[in-house]
Design a protein around this motif. Structure first.
Motif, mmCIF file in Angstrom:
data_model
loop_
_atom_site.group_PDB
_atom_site.id
_atom_site.type_symbol
_atom_site.label_atom_id
_atom_site.label_comp_id
_atom_site.label_asym_id
_atom_site.label_seq_id
_atom_site.Cartn_x
_atom_site.Cartn_y
_atom_site.Cartn_z
ATOM 1 N N GLN A 101 -31.211 25.769 -4.511
ATOM 2 C CA GLN A 101 -31.842 27.082 -4.607
ATOM 3 C C GLN A 101 -33.363 26.923 -4.644
ATOM 4 O O GLN A 101 -34.091 27.644 -3.969
ATOM 5 C CB GLN A 101 -31.353 27.836 -5.839
ATOM 6 N N ARG A 102 -33.827 25.951 -5.398
ATOM 7 C CA ARG A 102 -35.276 25.710 -5.505
ATOM 8 C C ARG A 102 -35.849 25.212 -4.183
ATOM 9 O O ARG A 102 -36.914 25.661 -3.771
ATOM 10 C CB ARG A 102 -35.552 24.705 -6.639
ATOM 11 N N VAL A 105 -36.327 28.078 -1.717
ATOM 12 C CA VAL A 105 -37.532 28.863 -1.993
ATOM 13 C C VAL A 105 -38.778 28.096 -1.543
ATOM 14 O O VAL A 105 -39.655 28.658 -0.878
ATOM 15 C CB VAL A 105 -37.622 29.230 -3.488
ATOM 16 N N GLU A 108 -38.890 28.008 2.312
ATOM 17 C CA GLU A 108 -39.190 29.343 2.845
ATOM 18 C C GLU A 108 -40.639 29.749 2.567
ATOM 19 O O GLU A 108 -41.279 30.378 3.413
ATOM 20 C CB GLU A 108 -38.219 30.377 2.275
ATOM 21 N N GLU A 109 -41.176 29.383 1.415
ATOM 22 C CA GLU A 109 -42.582 29.682 1.116
ATOM 23 C C GLU A 109 -43.504 28.937 2.073
ATOM 24 O O GLU A 109 -44.504 29.492 2.535
ATOM 25 C CB GLU A 109 -42.899 29.343 -0.338
ATOM 26 N N ARG A 112 -43.262 30.724 5.422
ATOM 27 C CA ARG A 112 -44.016 31.984 5.377
ATOM 28 C C ARG A 112 -45.511 31.718 5.498
ATOM 29 O O ARG A 112 -46.215 32.398 6.240
ATOM 30 C CB ARG A 112 -43.707 32.757 4.111
ATOM 31 N N ASP A 120 -37.867 33.972 4.252
ATOM 32 C CA ASP A 120 -37.495 34.943 3.226
ATOM 33 C C ASP A 120 -37.161 34.233 1.911
ATOM 34 O O ASP A 120 -36.006 34.094 1.541
ATOM 35 C CB ASP A 120 -36.299 35.770 3.697
ATOM 36 N N PRO A 121 -38.187 33.754 1.184
ATOM 37 C CA PRO A 121 -37.896 33.058 -0.068
ATOM 38 C C PRO A 121 -37.211 33.935 -1.113
ATOM 39 O O PRO A 121 -36.496 33.430 -1.964
ATOM 40 C CB PRO A 121 -39.267 32.597 -0.555
ATOM 41 N N GLU A 122 -37.379 35.244 -1.012
ATOM 42 C CA GLU A 122 -36.765 36.159 -1.978
ATOM 43 C C GLU A 122 -35.252 36.181 -1.858
ATOM 44 O O GLU A 122 -34.563 36.635 -2.779
ATOM 45 C CB GLU A 122 -37.322 37.575 -1.813
ATOM 46 N N LEU A 123 -34.718 35.716 -0.760
ATOM 47 C CA LEU A 123 -33.274 35.709 -0.557
ATOM 48 C C LEU A 123 -32.563 34.893 -1.634
ATOM 49 O O LEU A 123 -31.426 35.181 -1.993
ATOM 50 C CB LEU A 123 -32.944 35.143 0.831
ATOM 51 N N THR A 125 -33.317 34.747 -4.763
ATOM 52 C CA THR A 125 -33.441 35.304 -6.119
ATOM 53 C C THR A 125 -32.530 36.481 -6.329
ATOM 54 O O THR A 125 -31.950 37.016 -5.461
ATOM 55 C CB THR A 125 -34.899 35.749 -6.389
#
Length: 125
Positions: A101-102, A105, A108-109, A112, A120-123, A125
């Motif tokens: 999961q980490r 993020v 994806e960051e 971006r 989409d790092p928010e996916l 969370t």
């Protein structure tokens, strides 16, 4: 692949790249996915999707830095369990899920920041 709703009510189809781990827009596959034509199509939760993308990235990509160090940590956990002839413990499984999961993020960051419109790092969370 992921299908993302657009602000105008449409949809965009994104496929993770085997070469970069980034997202490639593949809108031409929308009908095939939605109507389950010519292949295996299934729904996943966001958590399942994140785990699968990170399994894919860790398997196909090589590099250096914190993300790849974490991929190596996951592989080391899996290797130890395999060498000991046992399944992963529930704690090991939870640790791997958390690491993936980490890394999702983090990856994806980076995408971006590099201008990848499918990131989409928010996916996670």
């Amino acid at each position: 692949m992921k299908i993302v709703e657009t602000s105008d009510g449409g949809a965009r189809v994104w496929r993770v790249s085997i070469d970069t781990g980034g997202w490639q827009e593949k809108n031409d596959l929308f009908g095939e996915i939605v109507f389950d034509i010519g292949g295996e199509v299934f729904r996943q939760t966001a958590e399942e999707f994140v785990q699968e993308v990170e399994r894919f990235r860790a398997h196909y990509l090589v590099g250096e830095g914190p993300i790849f160090a974490l991929y190596e940590t996951v592989q080391a956990l899996r290797d130890v369990a395999e060498a000991e002839g046992r399944p992963l413990t529930s704690k090991e499984q939870a640790l791997i899920r958390g690491i993936r999961q980490r890394t999702f993020v983090m990856f994806e960051e980076q995408l971006r920041a590099a201008g990848d419109p499918g990131a989409d790092p928010e996916l996670a969370t």
